[in-house]
Design an enzyme around this catalytic site. Sequence first.
Site, PDB file in Angstrom:
ATOM      1  N   ASN A   9      41.341  27.194  44.937  1.00 46.66           N
ATOM      2  CA  ASN A   9      41.208  28.441  43.962  1.00 46.66           C
ATOM      3  C   ASN A   9      39.680  28.861  44.183  1.00 46.66           C
ATOM      4  O   ASN A   9      38.807  28.115  43.634  1.00 46.66           O
ATOM      5  CB  ASN A   9      41.471  27.802  42.554  1.00 46.66           C
ATOM      6  CG  ASN A   9      41.150  29.211  41.719  1.00 46.66           C
ATOM      7  OD1 ASN A   9      41.048  30.339  41.989  1.00 46.66           O
ATOM      8  ND2 ASN A   9      41.163  29.134  40.285  1.00 46.66           N
ATOM      9  N   TRP A  10      39.487  29.818  44.908  1.00 45.29           N
ATOM     10  CA  TRP A  10      38.154  30.369  45.292  1.00 45.29           C
ATOM     11  C   TRP A  10      37.454  31.271  43.967  1.00 45.29           C
ATOM     12  O   TRP A  10      36.492  31.666  43.884  1.00 45.29           O
ATOM     13  CB  TRP A  10      37.825  31.044  46.429  1.00 45.29           C
ATOM     14  CG  TRP A  10      38.334  30.432  47.699  1.00 45.29           C
ATOM     15  CD1 TRP A  10      38.394  28.882  47.840  1.00 45.29           C
ATOM     16  CD2 TRP A  10      38.384  30.728  49.093  1.00 45.29           C
ATOM     17  NE1 TRP A  10      38.715  28.408  49.154  1.00 45.29           N
ATOM     18  CE2 TRP A  10      38.599  29.715  49.858  1.00 45.29           C
ATOM     19  CE3 TRP A  10      38.270  31.810  49.889  1.00 45.29           C
ATOM     20  CZ2 TRP A  10      38.697  29.537  51.386  1.00 45.29           C
ATOM     21  CZ3 TRP A  10      38.317  32.053  51.170  1.00 45.29           C
ATOM     22  CH2 TRP A  10      38.612  30.749  51.791  1.00 45.29           C
ATOM     23  N   HIS A  94      45.761  30.281  34.542  1.00 45.12           N
ATOM     24  CA  HIS A  94      44.499  29.495  34.743  1.00 45.12           C
ATOM     25  C   HIS A  94      43.951  29.494  33.524  1.00 45.12           C
ATOM     26  O   HIS A  94      43.784  30.580  32.776  1.00 45.12           O
ATOM     27  CB  HIS A  94      43.739  30.214  35.789  1.00 45.12           C
ATOM     28  CG  HIS A  94      42.575  29.225  36.371  1.00 45.12           C
ATOM     29  ND1 HIS A  94      41.433  29.031  35.754  1.00 45.12           N
ATOM     30  CD2 HIS A  94      42.557  28.129  37.399  1.00 45.12           C
ATOM     31  CE1 HIS A  94      40.723  27.964  36.337  1.00 45.12           C
ATOM     32  NE2 HIS A  94      41.264  27.500  37.209  1.00 45.12           N
ATOM     33  N   GLU A  96      40.791  30.062  32.931  1.00 42.22           N
ATOM     34  CA  GLU A  96      39.720  30.724  32.817  1.00 42.22           C
ATOM     35  C   GLU A  96      40.188  32.098  32.433  1.00 42.22           C
ATOM     36  O   GLU A  96      39.832  32.975  31.682  1.00 42.22           O
ATOM     37  CB  GLU A  96      38.975  31.280  34.017  1.00 42.22           C
ATOM     38  CG  GLU A  96      37.974  29.814  34.265  1.00 42.22           C
ATOM     39  CD  GLU A  96      37.675  29.230  35.670  1.00 42.22           C
ATOM     40  OE1 GLU A  96      37.950  30.050  36.510  1.00 42.22           O
ATOM     41  OE2 GLU A  96      37.337  28.102  35.682  1.00 42.22           O
ATOM     42  N   GLY A 172      35.365  22.243  36.422  1.00 37.21           N
ATOM     43  CA  GLY A 172      34.133  22.782  36.742  1.00 37.21           C
ATOM     44  C   GLY A 172      32.988  21.683  35.996  1.00 37.21           C
ATOM     45  O   GLY A 172      31.845  22.236  36.141  1.00 37.21           O
ATOM     46  N   SER A 212      37.735  19.096  38.756  1.00 33.37           N
ATOM     47  CA  SER A 212      36.801  18.062  39.510  1.00 33.37           C
ATOM     48  C   SER A 212      37.394  17.422  40.461  1.00 33.37           C
ATOM     49  O   SER A 212      36.685  16.171  40.632  1.00 33.37           O
ATOM     50  CB  SER A 212      35.892  17.616  38.378  1.00 33.37           C
ATOM     51  OG  SER A 212      35.170  18.562  37.454  1.00 33.37           O
ATOM     52  N   GLY A 233      38.784  23.688  42.543  1.00 30.16           N
ATOM     53  CA  GLY A 233      38.038  24.737  42.538  1.00 30.16           C
ATOM     54  C   GLY A 233      36.835  24.700  43.464  1.00 30.16           C
ATOM     55  O   GLY A 233      36.869  24.994  44.653  1.00 30.16           O
ATOM     56  N   GLY A 234      35.696  24.100  42.897  1.00 33.57           N
ATOM     57  CA  GLY A 234      34.371  24.105  43.445  1.00 33.57           C
ATOM     58  C   GLY A 234      34.373  23.518  44.951  1.00 33.57           C
ATOM     59  O   GLY A 234      33.765  23.912  45.782  1.00 33.57           O
TER      60      GLY A 234
HETATM   61  C1  PEP Z   1      40.112  25.015  38.902  1.00 37.28           C
HETATM   62  O1  PEP Z   1      39.346  25.777  38.681  1.00 37.28           O
HETATM   63  O2  PEP Z   1      41.166  24.934  38.960  1.00 37.28           O
HETATM   64  C2  PEP Z   1      39.332  23.720  38.982  1.00 37.28           C
HETATM   65  C3  PEP Z   1      40.154  22.586  39.312  1.00 37.28           C
HETATM   66  O3  PEP Z   1      38.070  23.855  39.372  1.00 37.28           O
HETATM   67  P1  PEP Z   1      37.230  22.511  39.714  1.00 37.28           P
HETATM   68  O4  PEP Z   1      37.895  22.012  41.019  1.00 37.28           O
HETATM   69  O5  PEP Z   1      35.791  23.228  40.159  1.00 37.28           O
HETATM   70  O6  PEP Z   1      37.006  21.714  38.657  1.00 37.28           O
END
Ligand code: PEP
Length: 249
Positions: A9-10, A94, A96, A172, A212, A233-234
Site C-alpha cells: 500500500n503506497w 484502511h 487511515e 507505521g 510494520s 505500508g512503509g
Molecule cells: C498499512 O498502512 O497498511 C501498513 C501496514 O503500514 P506499515 O507497514 O507502514 O505499518
Amino acid sequence: MRSKIVAGNWKMNNNQDETKKLLATLSAKLPDTTAEVMVAPTFVNLSKAVNHLESSLIEVVAQNMHFAENGAYTGEISADMLLNIGVKTVILGHSERRAYFGETDELLAKKVDAALAANMRIIFCFGEELEERKSGSHFEVVKRQLTNALFHLKPEAWSKIVLAYEPVWAIGTGETASPEQAQEMHAFIRKTITEAFDATIADGVSILYGGSVKPNNANEIFSKPDVDGGLIGGASLVCDDFVAIIKAI
Ligand code: PEP
C-alpha cells in the site's frame, strides 16, 4: 486452497516519475514466487501502473473507491472507473480512511456491496486501536467490524474477499504485533467466520497481517498457520525491502 498474498500500500506517496521508477526496479527484481504480489499506487498513477505492469505478474490495486455508480460526488472514484482502466481489486476500510476520513463500518458495508456488484475483489482492512488492545476489547472490536461490514454478504461473495487484520497501533509505528498475537487474532477471525457462515468459507479466505512488517520480521509472522501474507505500508516503498518480504512468503 487460499492464496498467499503480499500487497504493498503506497498510500499518498510517489509521483508519476517515482512510481515508474519503483515499478521498473520491482519488476526487474521480482523473485520467483507462488504468492500473489500486488501494489496500490495513488489514483492518478493507477492507469500508468497498469500499462507498465501489463506483462508482469504484479497486480495493480486501488486504495479506495466510492459506493455510488456515478454522480455528484466531487473528488471520488467509482468501481466502473477502476475496472475501465484495468484495476480489479480495491482496498477498503484502511484505518487511515477510518481515522482521517470518517469511514464507518456502515459506510464500508455500502462500499463492499458496490465493489462486489461490480465484480471486484476486495482487500478489507480492520483492526483495533491501542486503547482497545490495552483494555482487552480487541476481539470484540474486530468481531464488530467484520459483522457490520461483511456478515450480511451471501456465502458466495466470500470468494471475492481478502481480509487484512491491521492493529492500528502497529501501522507505521515500527511496533509489530508479535507473531503469536497475529496468529491468535487470525484464528479468532476464522472462528468468528465459521460461526457466522461455515468452516469452508473461514478456511478459504486469505487473511493478511498488516502493521510494520519488515524484512527482519516477515519470516516469523508469515510462518504462522493462519497468516496468509501481508499488507505492507512503509516497507513496500523500498524495493529491496519489499522484495525481501515477498521472498519471506
Ligand atoms: C498499512 O498502512 O497498511 C501498513 C501496514 O503500514 P506499515 O507497514 O507502514 O505499518
